[in-house]
Design an enzyme around this catalytic site. Sequence first.
Site: not given
Length: 268
Positions: A14, A100-102, A157, A161
């Site tokens: 996405r 932007g990976t967490t 979220h 997630k």
Amino acid sequence: MSDMRIAVLGAAGRMGQALTSALYATPGCEIAGGLETAGSPLIGRDLGEIAGLEPIGIPVTDDPHALFAHVEGVLDFTVPDATTELVALAAQARIVHVIGTTGFKADQLAKIDAASRHATIVKAGNMSMGVNLMAALTKRVAEILGPEFDIEILEMHHRHKRDAPSGTALMLGEAAAEGRAVALADKAVRTRDGETGPRAEGDIGFATLRGGDVVGEHSVIFAGPGERFELRHVATDRGIFARGAVRAALWGRGRPPGLYSMADVLGL
């Protein structure tokens, strides 16, 4: 200056699709490729079609070595294991790596830090301009308000997630801790259950909600005697993260190696 050649990692997801669309719409960018894991049924498919755009003549690949050899930057919203593996390759190629990976573990963060000695890395728990402004405000409010104001961070979220608290919530927690001149690791309270006893002064609490298709909602609550002050951000479109990531890549072009944040990109 020619357009910056940028590739999307995790192109079929996405966020990958949102990143491709953001690159397509941003002047100064050239969509230079897309990466997916080996065995994906989308290998060889047109990157534009996957993102719901017109065909752009660029097939998705599963070969990061070949991809990194001809791009100037990559946008990475994948998973911690993939990012940790790819960050070393990006450093070898001396390209801009926007992360932007967490959900990273300490040893994975150490590998990213090591790679930043050789590559320009922009890493943030959230790439939106609004959230990064919120983090700056959180730090300032935490500096001004005394310890009689308890700090709580609430996030929600979508149901898919994988990590909790969110990277954004932790980023806001770090901002609050920095404002209070403490280490978040010493003050964070991530769960409460059963007989917890009174709240300890100086704790920074986290609460996590998951459900539906919520893109992202974050609140920082400063609760004091007789009053409460709240900062809140609601994301309704993943495009805000994608546009921020593209801006970060363009900002990183030509910068010396180092580990940068969106605060650096935005001048906060």
